[in-house]
Motif scaffolding. Structure first.
Motif, mmCIF file in Angstrom:
data_model
loop_
_atom_site.group_PDB
_atom_site.id
_atom_site.type_symbol
_atom_site.label_atom_id
_atom_site.label_comp_id
_atom_site.label_asym_id
_atom_site.label_seq_id
_atom_site.Cartn_x
_atom_site.Cartn_y
_atom_site.Cartn_z
ATOM 1 N N SER A 101 49.706 35.648 48.100
ATOM 2 C CA SER A 101 49.417 34.478 47.260
ATOM 3 C C SER A 101 48.354 34.740 46.215
ATOM 4 N N ARG A 119 47.437 32.213 54.469
ATOM 5 C CA ARG A 119 46.987 31.010 55.190
ATOM 6 C C ARG A 119 47.085 29.745 54.357
ATOM 7 N N ARG A 171 48.481 27.672 47.735
ATOM 8 C CA ARG A 171 48.521 28.888 46.910
ATOM 9 C C ARG A 171 49.855 29.611 47.077
ATOM 10 N N ASP A 222 48.325 33.259 59.809
ATOM 11 C CA ASP A 222 47.001 33.867 59.929
ATOM 12 C C ASP A 222 47.248 35.180 60.661
ATOM 13 N N GLY A 242 43.894 40.928 53.550
ATOM 14 C CA GLY A 242 42.633 41.554 53.920
ATOM 15 C C GLY A 242 41.461 40.749 53.407
ATOM 16 N N ILE A 291 48.152 48.260 52.994
ATOM 17 C CA ILE A 291 47.145 48.394 51.939
ATOM 18 C C ILE A 291 45.802 48.723 52.597
ATOM 19 N N TYR A 325 33.810 46.738 56.086
ATOM 20 C CA TYR A 325 35.036 46.875 55.288
ATOM 21 C C TYR A 325 35.512 48.329 55.275
ATOM 22 N N GLY A 378 41.430 51.783 44.576
ATOM 23 C CA GLY A 378 40.005 51.679 44.292
ATOM 24 C C GLY A 378 39.760 50.293 43.714
ATOM 25 N N THR A 384 40.775 41.983 40.787
ATOM 26 C CA THR A 384 41.056 40.744 41.530
ATOM 27 C C THR A 384 39.706 40.104 41.864
ATOM 28 N N MET A 437 38.451 39.850 44.672
ATOM 29 C CA MET A 437 37.746 40.612 45.712
ATOM 30 C C MET A 437 36.777 41.638 45.137
ATOM 31 N N SER A 438 37.088 42.168 43.969
ATOM 32 C CA SER A 438 36.233 43.231 43.406
ATOM 33 C C SER A 438 35.087 42.659 42.577
HETATM 34 N N1 LIG Z 1 40.603 44.302 44.810
HETATM 35 C C1 LIG Z 1 40.180 45.512 45.130
HETATM 36 O O1 LIG Z 1 39.329 46.088 44.422
HETATM 37 C C2 LIG Z 1 40.737 46.218 46.350
HETATM 38 C C3 LIG Z 1 40.448 47.576 46.496
HETATM 39 C C4 LIG Z 1 40.952 48.248 47.596
HETATM 40 C C5 LIG Z 1 41.727 47.579 48.519
HETATM 41 N N2 LIG Z 1 41.986 46.248 48.360
HETATM 42 C C6 LIG Z 1 42.795 45.604 49.377
HETATM 43 O O2 LIG Z 1 43.917 45.004 48.772
HETATM 44 C C7 LIG Z 1 44.349 43.880 49.554
HETATM 45 C C8 LIG Z 1 44.474 42.668 48.639
HETATM 46 O O3 LIG Z 1 43.202 42.383 48.098
HETATM 47 P P1 LIG Z 1 42.975 41.535 46.754
HETATM 48 O O4 LIG Z 1 41.964 42.251 45.984
HETATM 49 O O5 LIG Z 1 44.271 41.187 46.170
HETATM 50 O O6 LIG Z 1 42.222 40.284 47.384
HETATM 51 P P2 LIG Z 1 42.560 38.723 47.400
HETATM 52 O O7 LIG Z 1 42.986 38.264 46.062
HETATM 53 O O8 LIG Z 1 41.372 38.104 48.062
HETATM 54 O O9 LIG Z 1 43.826 38.635 48.369
HETATM 55 C C9 LIG Z 1 43.719 38.677 49.749
HETATM 56 C C10 LIG Z 1 44.941 38.002 50.327
HETATM 57 O O10 LIG Z 1 44.899 38.125 51.754
HETATM 58 C C11 LIG Z 1 45.170 36.845 52.321
HETATM 59 N N3 LIG Z 1 44.516 36.761 53.621
HETATM 60 C C12 LIG Z 1 43.196 36.957 53.906
HETATM 61 N N4 LIG Z 1 42.974 36.765 55.210
HETATM 62 C C13 LIG Z 1 44.171 36.431 55.771
HETATM 63 C C14 LIG Z 1 44.592 36.108 57.079
HETATM 64 N N5 LIG Z 1 43.734 36.076 58.126
HETATM 65 N N6 LIG Z 1 45.894 35.829 57.295
HETATM 66 C C15 LIG Z 1 46.776 35.857 56.268
HETATM 67 N N7 LIG Z 1 46.447 36.153 55.005
HETATM 68 C C16 LIG Z 1 45.152 36.434 54.768
HETATM 69 C C17 LIG Z 1 44.652 35.834 51.305
HETATM 70 O O11 LIG Z 1 45.341 34.598 51.385
HETATM 71 P P3 LIG Z 1 44.736 33.329 52.192
HETATM 72 O O12 LIG Z 1 43.261 33.323 51.956
HETATM 73 O O13 LIG Z 1 45.457 32.156 51.614
HETATM 74 O O14 LIG Z 1 45.108 33.552 53.612
HETATM 75 C C18 LIG Z 1 45.021 36.530 50.000
HETATM 76 O O15 LIG Z 1 46.358 36.223 49.626
HETATM 77 C C19 LIG Z 1 43.311 43.710 50.652
HETATM 78 O O16 LIG Z 1 43.759 44.321 51.852
HETATM 79 C C20 LIG Z 1 42.111 44.470 50.111
HETATM 80 O O17 LIG Z 1 41.258 44.913 51.128
HETATM 81 C C21 LIG Z 1 41.512 45.554 47.293
#
Ligand SMILES: NC(=O)c1ccc[n+]([C@@H]2O[C@H](COP(=O)([O-])OP(=O)(O)OC[C@H]3O[C@@H](n4cnc5c(N)ncnc54)[C@H](OP(=O)(O)O)[C@@H]3O)[C@@H](O)[C@H]2O)c1
Length: 248
Positions: free
Chosen positions: A16, A39, A43, A59, A88, A137, A153, A184, A188, A190-191
């Protein structure tokens, strides 16, 4: 727009927002029926409105929820060919010794146990129905210690990489091909630190990324699609780093 995944049913957890949403969009553009899971129902609904497909609330830390998610996908769409275990969380950054037990546990519960639970139920379906492909991922931070205050993390993502390698060997003979993508810093939420602008983030990460910028979600999605595709049929247990050279 191609048709590499025409006729395929693809599940993307955390679909989402961010990397998951872009990955879902890319699979849909290649002809897949995509189910996004997370969750937040609203979204998810907004994502389906934008890219089509279907949504299931889950979840990933809840075993019954994860079992229901896979059952629902199969019941509604007749199978499951590809799964992207992307859900994540980052947790609250703090020096390793100053993390509290709840915070450390929450990151491991979502990123490690959640990924494993999804994989468990996805493999159970795929091996009984002609196989499939799974992409977890992880993160490049699982392989380096250069970012401060990220112990929970980083430990969780190193575990996702290790889970990927071992599960890949366990299940490849059953027709389930498992790989990982380790992004890396990617563009998003998260970063981004609280209140941080794109320019602030670029300044903070300056010097850490040889390419000189954060990654685009589409660049991570492209790696996921390749690993899930038939072009990667001989690629098993691989952890594909997509980080602009940060860990080269
Ligand atoms: N952005 C970066 O720089 C980066 C770098 C390396 C790796 N990653 C990894 O890439 C993945 C996606 O990250 P993103 O940057 O796209 O972050 P994001 O926009 O925060 O997306 C995280 C997603 O995970 C879902 N989520 C979190 N906890 C959950 C749970 N308990 N059950 C079900 N869904 C859950 C969230 O949806 P809800 O909150 O609605 O559940 C959201 O859709 C993650 O695994 C992250 O660790 C990101």
């Amino acid at each position: 727009m191609g048709a590499r995944f025409a006729g395929k049913v693809v599940l993307v957890t955390g679909g989402s927002s961010g990397i998951g949403r872009e990955t879902a969009r890319a699979f849909a553009a290649e002809g897949a029926t995509v189910v996004v899971a997370g969750r937040d129902e609203q979204r998810l609904a907004a994502t389906v409105k934008e890219i089509g497909g279907d949504a299931v609330t889950v979840d990933v830390t809840n075993p019954a929820d994860v079992a229901r998610m896979v059952e629902t996908v199969v019941a509604r769409h007749g199978g499951l060919d590809v799964a992207v275990n992307n859900a994540g969380i980052l947790g609250s950054p703090a020096p390793a010794a100053d993390l509290d037990e709840d915070g450390f546990g929450a990151v491991l519960a979502t990123n490690v146990t959640g990924t494993w639970l999804c994989l468990k139920h996805e493999v159970a379906h795929m091996r009984a129905h002609g196989g499939g492909a799974i992409v977890n991922i992880a993160s490049n931070i699982g392989a380096h210690g250069r970012l401060p205050n990220m112990a929970a993390y980083a430990a969780s993502k190193a575990a996702v990489s290790a889970l990927t390698r071992t599960a890949a060997r366990d299940h490849i003979a059953e027709g389930v091909r498992i790989n990982a993508v380790s992004p890396g810093a990617t563009d998003t939420e998260m970063s981004r630190r609280p209140g941080e602008t794109d320019a602030d983030r670029a300044e903070r990460l300056k010097g850490a990324i040889p390419l000189g910028r954060v990654g685009a979600t589409a660049e991570v999605a492209a790696a996921v699609l390749w690993l899930a595709s038939g072009e990667a049929a001989f690629t098993v247990g691989h952890d594909l780093v997509v980080d602009g050279g940060a860990t080269a």
